[in-house]
Every structure is written in C-alpha cells, then in structure tokens.
Design an enzyme around this catalytic site. Structure first.
Site, PDB file in Angstrom:
ATOM      1  N   SER A   1       0.836  -1.210   0.000  1.00  0.00           N
ATOM      2  CA  SER A   1       0.000   0.000   0.000  1.00  0.00           C
ATOM      3  C   SER A   1       0.867   1.256   0.000  1.00  0.00           C
ATOM      4  O   SER A   1       0.596   2.218  -0.731  1.00  0.00           O
ATOM      5  CB  SER A   1      -0.902   0.007   1.237  1.00  0.00           C
TER       6      SER A   1
ATOM      7  N   SER B   1     -13.275   1.068   3.072  1.00  0.00           N
ATOM      8  CA  SER B   1     -12.358   0.781   1.972  1.00  0.00           C
ATOM      9  C   SER B   1     -11.373   1.934   1.813  1.00  0.00           C
ATOM     10  O   SER B   1     -11.757   3.058   1.492  1.00  0.00           O
ATOM     11  CB  SER B   1     -13.122   0.582   0.667  1.00  0.00           C
TER      12      SER B   1
ATOM     13  N   GLN C   1      -9.324   2.154  -0.514  1.00  0.00           N
ATOM     14  CA  GLN C   1      -9.216   2.500  -1.934  1.00  0.00           C
ATOM     15  C   GLN C   1     -10.278   3.517  -2.321  1.00  0.00           C
ATOM     16  O   GLN C   1     -10.007   4.468  -3.053  1.00  0.00           O
ATOM     17  CB  GLN C   1      -9.318   1.232  -2.789  1.00  0.00           C
TER      18      GLN C   1
ATOM     19  N   ASP D   1      -6.775  -8.436   4.268  1.00  0.00           N
ATOM     20  CA  ASP D   1      -6.001  -9.237   3.313  1.00  0.00           C
ATOM     21  C   ASP D   1      -5.455 -10.517   3.943  1.00  0.00           C
ATOM     22  O   ASP D   1      -4.970 -11.403   3.238  1.00  0.00           O
ATOM     23  CB  ASP D   1      -4.852  -8.408   2.732  1.00  0.00           C
TER      24      ASP D   1
HETATM   25  C1  S3P Z   1      -5.600  -1.397  -0.107  1.00  0.00           C
HETATM   26  C2  S3P Z   1      -6.832  -1.430   0.489  1.00  0.00           C
HETATM   27  C3  S3P Z   1      -7.602  -2.656   0.723  1.00  0.00           C
HETATM   28  C4  S3P Z   1      -6.732  -3.897   0.592  1.00  0.00           C
HETATM   29  C5  S3P Z   1      -5.840  -3.845  -0.616  1.00  0.00           C
HETATM   30  C6  S3P Z   1      -4.926  -2.631  -0.550  1.00  0.00           C
HETATM   31  C7  S3P Z   1      -4.917  -0.090  -0.282  1.00  0.00           C
HETATM   32  O1  S3P Z   1      -8.654  -2.729  -0.219  1.00  0.00           O
HETATM   33  O2  S3P Z   1      -7.531  -5.055   0.548  1.00  0.00           O
HETATM   34  O3  S3P Z   1      -5.054  -4.998  -0.705  1.00  0.00           O
HETATM   35  O4  S3P Z   1      -3.695  -0.069  -0.547  1.00  0.00           O
HETATM   36  O5  S3P Z   1      -5.594   0.934  -0.167  1.00  0.00           O
HETATM   37  P1  S3P Z   1     -10.074  -1.989   0.033  1.00  0.00           P
HETATM   38  O6  S3P Z   1      -9.806  -0.554   0.122  1.00  0.00           O
HETATM   39  O7  S3P Z   1     -10.905  -2.313  -1.167  1.00  0.00           O
HETATM   40  O8  S3P Z   1     -10.618  -2.594   1.276  1.00  0.00           O
END
Ligand code: S3P
Length: 425
Positions: free
Chosen positions: A17, A160, A162, A308
């Site tokens: 991340s 989330s 993301q 994860d």
């Molecule tokens: C991540 C957010 C998570 C995670 C992904 C990486 C990130 O997803 O599962 O492997 O780097 O922001 P979500 O935001 O969809 O939960």
C-alpha cells in the site's frame, strides 16, 4: 513458550500500500523524492507503468530510487490505455487522480481485475463532476474524463481505503476540499503520507477531510516491511509450538496489525520489539513463537485491520482447536478472487471442516494431516496462505499456480523454504 530452535529472522519486502502511494505522491510532488525499499512486485510495477503513460519519469524500480515530481497539475493525457494488471489499488487510486485532469483515460486490467467492482469509485467521482463510464455499470474497462471538480462530502457504505483514497486524491489534484466518512476505519496510509507532504488532513472519528495544498513537498521515505507479507511467517511460527520467527522493520500501523493481534488471541506468543515512529508510521519487529492454538471469532471493526490476511487466518484456524467464525467480511467476495468461496472449497479439498457464510466463513480445526491440490484462481494471497499450510510437517499440499505470489511478494517461496529448513533443524 521458549524457542526450541534458533529463531528464523527475516525482513519481508516493502509494504504494498505504501509503495503504490509513494510512486503516485512522488509524481505529484514538486521536486525530487527519494524512496528506499519500495516493493518491487507486479502490482507496484502496474502503478509505475500507469504513471509512465501519464508522462511521469518513473525510473526502473530498485532498492533506492528517486522520482522527480512536477506538481499537482503535471500529468499528461495518455496515448495508450492504462493497464493496471491485477492491481485494484492502482485502478482505484489512479482513477481518483485522473478524475482531476482535463483529459480522457481508459483503464484496463487482467481477467481478475476486470471482474472487480468499480462503481464504488465511479459514484463519488461523478458526484464531484467527473465522467466515469464502466462496462455493465460496474467493471473495467473504465473510461474517465476528468476536469474541473467540485467539493464532496462522501458517505462510503464500506470501510475501503481505496474508495477513501480515490476521493481524497481527486480533491487533492482538483484543488477542492473533500471529506469521506466510513463505517469502520480502513488503512490510513494516504492520510499519513499526504499530511507529511503538506496537505491539510483533518480526522474526526470515522470522517477524514482533505484541504488541498498549493503544492506537495517531495517524500523522503524508507518503506517498512509489509505486515500482510510478514503475516505468512508469523502464521507459520504460530502453528509450530516452540518455533520462533523475528520479523524485522514491519509497518505496525494500527489499521494493519489485526492479524498479529488475532494470532495472539489464538494463543501464540506475539511480542513487539524496537517499536519507533519513522516517516509518519510506527515500525518495529514482531517476535512470534508458536503454541497450541484455539479458534477465535472475528467480525466488526477487526475485519478491515486484517482484511487481506483473512484467507491466512482461515488456514491457521484449520490447525487450531475448536471453531473459528469470521463475519462482516463480505468484501472478501470481491478481492482478487471470491476469497470466501475459494478458501472454503480449498480447505474442504484438504479435508478440513469448513463452511461459507454470506459474509464470512466457519472453520473447524483438527490435527489430521492435510493433503490435496489447491486452486488459487491466480490469487496471490491464496497461493501463499496454502503454501504456509503445506509447509507444516505432515501436510502435503500442491498449489496450482505458485508463481502468482509475485503480485505482492517476489521471493516468497525461497523465504518459505528457508523458514521450514530453520524450523526443522
Ligand atoms: C488497499 C486497500 C484494501 C486492501 C488492498 C490494498 C490499499 O482494499 O484489501 O489490498 O492499498 O488501499 P479496500 O480498500 O478495497 O478494502
């Protein structure tokens, strides 16, 4: 429990991340950023490739790279599609960034990414004024036509990072104030890194607001080891009573440490050494010693902090006494694979008593040897989780596609071989 063999000491690769964000935020900063220890995996290569197509001079990834950013308005219209490979983080965060630019960009991805939902970022970006077209309303290819954006206060219906980051980044490049509220706290690397670069970040319980700065300062970053990758070795040691692993320089951000907390709740001895703050994150060493484990219940706010790692937790649960129940994790169905269906069916193939729930699973542990062939569906975390289970004495597990580990952890199988040799001595 005292260690029976010498501890296995390992520093796993850089956090995924943080590595994605390091490249993106360095590109948008003004001046030269230095990033040490970036994760050189397929997913991070996807982010590097997308940034290059947007005109950023990203060097070949290596242990010590410099990226010269030309500011918040510096990206150019791409002449080719933006290929995000297997990476949801690349697609969703870059989708937010591109939404603030007055050009058109087409995002594509591999088969797995093309099945994953994108409406979750399209909706807030449209509310800000961008045009986002999706196949069947939810999938890649995604055509983003950005431009002048307006401010938004977005209520996200899921935890989330993301989605949260897509909105914050659109606000950043669009020069408008934005806020995102979520039902539980998701990982907060975007907020920490942008704050360190001079953006105004205000946190009010589960709501994050960004006040856009005129410019972002460059980064000076040493990327800590990825707790999601460290988890595989923590799990291996935890399942082998008396074996100890020392995991160096791990990111101990509290939005990421749920799995290690859960190993401790199951009965493993989990300690932290040398914890310190570095570059806006807490880093330190985990020391995990195995012990007989008991099943646990996982749900609610604990889920995002180990999202994860839940496939790995299910594998650990298969070796723990009693039942483990995971709920509140329906997001697992839309990860690189449907991780509820895939984990349960693979555990059953091995002879484990496991069942699906709509938003999680139940796993009943045993000590019987586990044998069989795992279908990963190209999902890196499934390959590695079952790889760890297969490394336990007495188990014989074949993984159909071990190579997909390169998505997040190049060198995983070599490290796993070293760990099992160390624990066998
Ligand atoms: C991540 C957010 C998570 C995670 C992904 C990486 C990130 O997803 O599962 O492997 O780097 O922001 P979500 O935001 O969809 O939960």
């Amino acid at each position: 429990m005292a260690s029976l063999t010498r501890p296995f000491v390992v520093r796993v690769p850089g956090d995924k991340s943080i590595s994605h964000r390091a490249l993106m935020f360095a590109a948008l900063a003004e001046g030269e950023s230095r990033v040490q220890g970036i994760l050189e995996s397929a997913d991070v290569q996807s982010t590097a490739g997308v940034l290059r197509r947007l005109g950023v001079d990203v060097p070949e990834l290596g242990p010590d790279i410099r990226v010269t950013g030309r500011g918040l308005r510096s990206l150019h219209a791409p002449r080719e599609v933006l290929d995000c490979g297997n990476s949801g983080t690349t697609t969703r965060l870059m989708g937010g960034i591109v939404a603030g630019f007055p050009f058109e960009a087409r995002f594509v991805g591999d088969e797995s990414l093309s099945r994953r939902p994108m409406r979750r970022i399209a909706a807030p970006l449209r509310a800000m004024g961008a045009s986002v077209e999706l196949r069947d309303g939810d999938s890649l290819p995604m055509l983003v036509r950005g431009g002048a954006l307006r401010s938004v206060s977005w209520e996200s219906d899921r935890a989330s990072a993301q989605v949260k980051s897509a909105v914050l980044l659109a606000g950043l490049v669009g020069g408008v104030e934005v806020s995102v509220a979520e039902p539980e706290r998701s990982r907060d690397h975007t907020e920490r890194m942008l704050a360190a670069q001079g953006a105004g970040i205000v946190i009010d319980e589960l709501k994050v607001s960004l006040i856009p700065p005129a410019a972002l300062a460059p980064l000076q970053l040493r990327v800590p080891a990825d707790p999601s990758s460290a988890a595989f070795f923590g799990a291996l040691a935890a399942m082998m009573p008396g074996r100890t692993v020392v995991l160096r320089y791990v990111c101990l951000n509290p939005t990421r440490t749920g799995f290690f907390d859960m190993l401790s709740a199951m009965g493993a001895d989990v300690g932290v050494e040398h914890a310190r703050e570095e570059g806006g994150e807490i880093v330190g060493d985990y020391v995990v010693t195995g012990a007989p484990l008991a099943g646990v219940t996982v749900g609610g706010a604990a889920v995002p902090a180990m999202i994860d790692e839940l496939p790995l937790l299910a594998c650990v649960a298969s070796r723990a006494g009693g039942e483990t129940r995971i709920t509140g994790a329906s997001e697992l169905r839309v990860k690189e694979s449907d991780r509820i269906a895939a984990v349960v069916s693979n555990l059953r193939t091995l002879g484990v008593d496991a069942e699906e729930l709509p938003d999680g699973m139940i796993v009943r542990g045993s000590t019987q040897p586990l044998r069989g062939r795992i279908v990963t569906h190209g999902d890196h975390r499934l390959a590695m989780a079952f790889g760890v289970l297969g490394a336990l004495p007495g188990n014989e597990i074949e993984v159909d596609d071990p190579r997909c580990a390169v998505v997040s952890f190049p060198g995983f199988w070599e490290r796993l071989g070293e760990a099992t040799r160390a624990f066998g001595d």
